[in-house]
Structure formats: structure tokens, C-alpha cells
Design a protein around this motif. Structure first.
Motif, mmCIF file in Angstrom:
data_model
loop_
_atom_site.group_PDB
_atom_site.id
_atom_site.type_symbol
_atom_site.label_atom_id
_atom_site.label_comp_id
_atom_site.label_asym_id
_atom_site.label_seq_id
_atom_site.Cartn_x
_atom_site.Cartn_y
_atom_site.Cartn_z
ATOM 1 N N THR A 145 57.583 -14.703 -17.090
ATOM 2 C CA THR A 145 57.659 -14.769 -14.732
ATOM 3 C C THR A 145 57.030 -15.059 -14.423
ATOM 4 O OG1 THR A 145 56.621 -12.602 -16.016
ATOM 5 C CG2 THR A 145 58.457 -11.860 -16.064
ATOM 6 N N PRO A 146 57.349 -15.224 -12.821
ATOM 7 C CA PRO A 146 57.039 -15.924 -11.903
ATOM 8 C C PRO A 146 55.068 -15.521 -12.175
ATOM 9 C CG PRO A 146 58.486 -14.617 -11.207
ATOM 10 C CD PRO A 146 58.402 -14.294 -12.427
ATOM 11 N N ASP A 147 54.543 -14.240 -12.328
ATOM 12 C CA ASP A 147 53.356 -13.937 -12.031
ATOM 13 C C ASP A 147 52.365 -14.685 -13.236
ATOM 14 O OD1 ASP A 147 54.982 -12.087 -13.448
ATOM 15 O OD2 ASP A 147 53.128 -10.434 -12.948
ATOM 16 N N SER A 169 62.397 -23.241 -8.706
ATOM 17 C CA SER A 169 61.451 -22.288 -7.847
ATOM 18 C C SER A 169 62.549 -21.329 -6.334
ATOM 19 C CB SER A 169 61.791 -23.896 -6.757
ATOM 20 O OG SER A 169 63.434 -24.271 -5.867
ATOM 21 N N LYS A 170 63.925 -21.307 -6.289
ATOM 22 C CA LYS A 170 64.459 -20.298 -5.971
ATOM 23 C C LYS A 170 64.490 -18.911 -6.447
ATOM 24 C CE LYS A 170 69.261 -18.677 -4.473
ATOM 25 N NZ LYS A 170 70.959 -19.074 -4.159
ATOM 26 N N LEU A 171 64.057 -18.961 -7.734
ATOM 27 C CA LEU A 171 63.285 -17.741 -8.805
ATOM 28 C C LEU A 171 61.861 -17.576 -8.528
ATOM 29 C CD1 LEU A 171 65.512 -18.546 -12.255
ATOM 30 C CD2 LEU A 171 65.878 -16.391 -10.167
ATOM 31 N N GLY A 172 61.549 -17.730 -7.550
ATOM 32 C CA GLY A 172 60.366 -17.645 -7.607
ATOM 33 C C GLY A 172 58.722 -18.060 -9.002
ATOM 34 N N TYR A 173 59.557 -19.277 -9.444
ATOM 35 C CA TYR A 173 58.998 -19.604 -9.498
ATOM 36 C C TYR A 173 57.468 -20.770 -9.587
ATOM 37 C CZ TYR A 173 60.315 -17.543 -14.254
ATOM 38 O OH TYR A 173 61.023 -17.023 -15.020
ATOM 39 N N GLU A 174 56.297 -20.933 -9.114
ATOM 40 C CA GLU A 174 55.897 -21.564 -8.795
ATOM 41 C C GLU A 174 56.070 -23.811 -9.994
ATOM 42 O OE1 GLU A 174 51.091 -23.933 -8.574
ATOM 43 O OE2 GLU A 174 51.220 -21.445 -8.618
ATOM 44 N N ARG A 194 56.270 -27.668 -6.256
ATOM 45 C CA ARG A 194 54.722 -27.397 -5.480
ATOM 46 C C ARG A 194 53.752 -28.174 -5.269
ATOM 47 N NH1 ARG A 194 53.325 -20.784 -4.782
ATOM 48 N NH2 ARG A 194 55.653 -20.190 -5.412
ATOM 49 N N ASP A 287 72.116 -19.037 -9.085
ATOM 50 C CA ASP A 287 69.998 -18.715 -8.815
ATOM 51 C C ASP A 287 70.381 -20.212 -8.554
ATOM 52 O OD1 ASP A 287 69.382 -16.575 -9.158
ATOM 53 O OD2 ASP A 287 70.051 -16.702 -11.502
#
Length: 328
Positions: A145-147, A169-174, A194, A287
Motif C-alpha cells: 500500500t502507498p503508506d 503515482s495516480k494510485l498515491g504511491y511514491e 518523485r 487508474d
């Protein structure tokens, strides 16, 4: 008659040329498709140039992808005029593929074009983007998961890598993007990366276990690069491996797997079952930013495919190459 790119081999010498082909020479299959768009993938480039024994039957029309409309069908699942897409299944290797105006294949190899994509957009994604989606699904399935931390993508400026960067990146991952082309930094940043990492940093022999950096990985390279990615995964990290651009060997240690519980998940796009294909395409519809997709696409004509294949293997092509075959 129809136009197609044909690879042949006589007396050990391989040739590739665009020529007129007879419909009677098409292979067996329940569905005949008028191909509108195809693509040029790494495997296609290897086949066309003969740098690797991808083609196992001659003569061969290369092209592991195509999108078009059904012209004739003995399969009740498809009617004349249906827009369809094909990825993999050995086309372009043992069965004539998509770099021709006509293709004939078993109906079970086709899937309906998924809304809201056009035929051109579907090939802008192609096997590369569909493989990237399979990698993202595998990361999610294994609980990344992104966190949990950054996800590293190797070969990030290529077909699989660029779509993976955009989706993640759209799904929130770095996303940390690995590339051997520093001039593509702005392109990768625009896709959502990033951090840009020089491929040379990961290409030399490294430690069996390195500093923990990444929670997940999408690797298209194999070889030493994959070994170093595995060595730098965080505890319980997941690596999805789908390519061999840096070689088939894997000079790695078991240390990341037995000391950090790292998972290495192999991704096969060629023979994946239809339900997984449809799941991947639906996730791409959901996505993948369609505006970004246009930034990934380079459009060429069928006559350009032979020259661009050589450029692709030399690392001079970014994103996705879409081939106009018989588009209106």
C-alpha cells in the motif's frame, strides 16, 4: 491481398520487409480481424532485427499486439464489426501477429475493446501497459500500500515502466524511476515520479543485503539490476519481475527472501487467463490518466517499423510506439 511486415529466413539469413500478402496464407483461427493499429514492443524489435530467436516459425508476421474490428467470425462470442484487442498468446512468435492489415486467430485469444478506450489508445497501452497493470495488481494482491513506502520502477522511460509510473503515482504511491537516460527526467516527473535514479547506480555487483529502500518494485530488467533491487527491499517488500532487458541471469542471494521475507512475483502477460486480462484492462481504464497516455504515444506507419525496431533496442525510444496499420 493485404500489406504486412514479413520476417523470413533462408540459408540462415533473416530478412524483414513490408510486402503484399495473400489472405489464403493467414493461419488457422475462428476470427479474422481487420487490424487498425498495432505496436512495437521490445520483443517485436528483437524479432524484426533477429537479435534474439524470438521467431520460432518462418515466415512470420511479427507484432504481439493488435486492435481492430472483426471481419469474419465462426466464434459466437464475436460478431462482424466488433472492436477487439489481442495481447500475447504467442502471436508474432509461432502464429502470425499484428503488423499486417489482417490477422486470423482463435476467438479465445481476443477480448472486447474496453470502454472508454479507442482502438488507437488500446495499442498506446498494448502488452507493455497491460503488463504494467498486472504488476500493479500483483503488488496490491501481496498487500503493498502507498503508506508502506516508495515503489521503484526500472526501465521507467520504456513501455512497461512509463505506464507503471503513471498508474502507481495516480494510485498515491511514491514512485522512484530508474532510467539510463537522464534526459528523460522531466518526462518521468510529468508522469508522477518523485525520484529519478541513474541506472548505473544499480547496475554493478552489490551486497547480498543493502540498505532498505523500497516497499515494492516493478522490474523489467532482470540481471544484476534485479538482484540489487531485491537486496534493497524493505521488510516484507514485493518485487514484480516481468522483463529481461538487462539479461536472463540473476546473480542474487537468498538473503533478502529469508532475512526480510521479500517476495519475488513473476508476471507473465503472454498466457495469462482471460479473467486476469479483463481485470487488468479495467484497472487501466480506471487508474491510467488518459491525458498522460497521449504523452506516452509515438505514432509511426507500418513502413517505419523496421527502422524504429533497431532504435528501440538501442534505447532511443521512450514510452509506447503505436503502429498505424490499416486505420481509417
Amino acid at each position: 491481398m493485404f500489406r504486412g511486415l514479413l520476417i523470413d529466413k533462408q540459408d540462415g539469413q533473416q530478412t524483414a520487409s513490408v510486402q503484399q500478402l495473400s489472405e489464403s496464407s493467414l493461419p488457422e483461427g475462428e476470427v479474422t480481424v481487420r487490424v487498425a493499429w498495432s505496436t512495437l514492443n521490445y520483443k517485436d524489435a528483437l524479432a524484426i532485427t533477429g537479435r534474439s530467436p524470438v521467431v520460432r516459425r518462418f515466415p512470420m508476421v511479427p507484432g504481439i499486439d493488435f486492435a481492430g474490428t472483426v471481419e469474419a467470425s465462426a466464434d459466437p462470442a464475436f460478431a462482424i464489426g466488433d472492436p477487439v484487442v489481442l495481447n500475447g498468446w504467442g502471436v508474432g512468435e509461432v502464429h502470425w501477429g499484428g503488423l499486417a492489415e489482417r490477422a486470423r486467430v482463435p476467438g479465445k485469444w481476443l477480448i472486447p475493446l474496453q470502454s472508454p478506450f479507442t482502438l488507437r489508445q488500446a495499442m498506446g497501452i498494448g502488452t507493455a501497459g497491460y503488463t504494467a497493470a498486472l504488476c500493479v495488481l500483483a503488488l496490491e494482491r501481496h498487500g503493498v500500500t502507498p503508506d508502506q513506502g516508495p515503489v521503484v520502477v526500472t526501465g521507467a522511460a520504456g513501455g512497461v515502466g512509463s505506464v507503471a509510473v503513471a498508474m502507481l503515482s495516480k494510485l498515491g504511491y511514491e514512485v522512484a524511476a530508474v532510467t539510463g537516460r537522464p534526459q528523460e527526467a522531466d518526462f518521468l516527473s510529468a508522469l508522477g515520479a518523485r525520484q529519478i535514479i541513474d541506472r548505473a547506480e544499480l547496475s554493478k555487483p552489490g551486497k547480498p543485503l543493502d540498505k532498505e529502500r523500497w516497499a515494492g518494485a516493478v522490474d523489467v530488467a532482470g540481471g544484476q539490476l534485479l538482484a540489487n533491487v531485491c537486496a534493497a527491499m524493505r521488510y516484507r517488500g514485493v518485487v514484480t519481475a516481468c522483463g529481461l532487458a538487462a539479461g536472463m541471469s540473476w546473480p542474487a542471494s537468498v538473503a533478502p527472501f529469508i532475512l526480510r521475507g521479500v517476495t519475488l512475483a513473476g508476471i507473465d502477460s503472454v498466457m495469462a487467463p482471460v479473467d486476469e486480462r479483463l481485470q487488468a484492462w479495467r484497472r487501466l481504464a480506471q487508474d491510467l490518466d488518459h491525458d498522460l497516455l497521449e504523452r506516452l504515444i509515438r505514432e509511426i506507419d507500418l513502413d517505419d517499423a523496421i527502422g524504429v525496431a533497431a532504435d528501440l533496442l538501442e534505447g532511443h525510444v521512450r514510452g509506447r510506439v503505436v503502429v498505424r496499420v490499416d486505420a481509417p
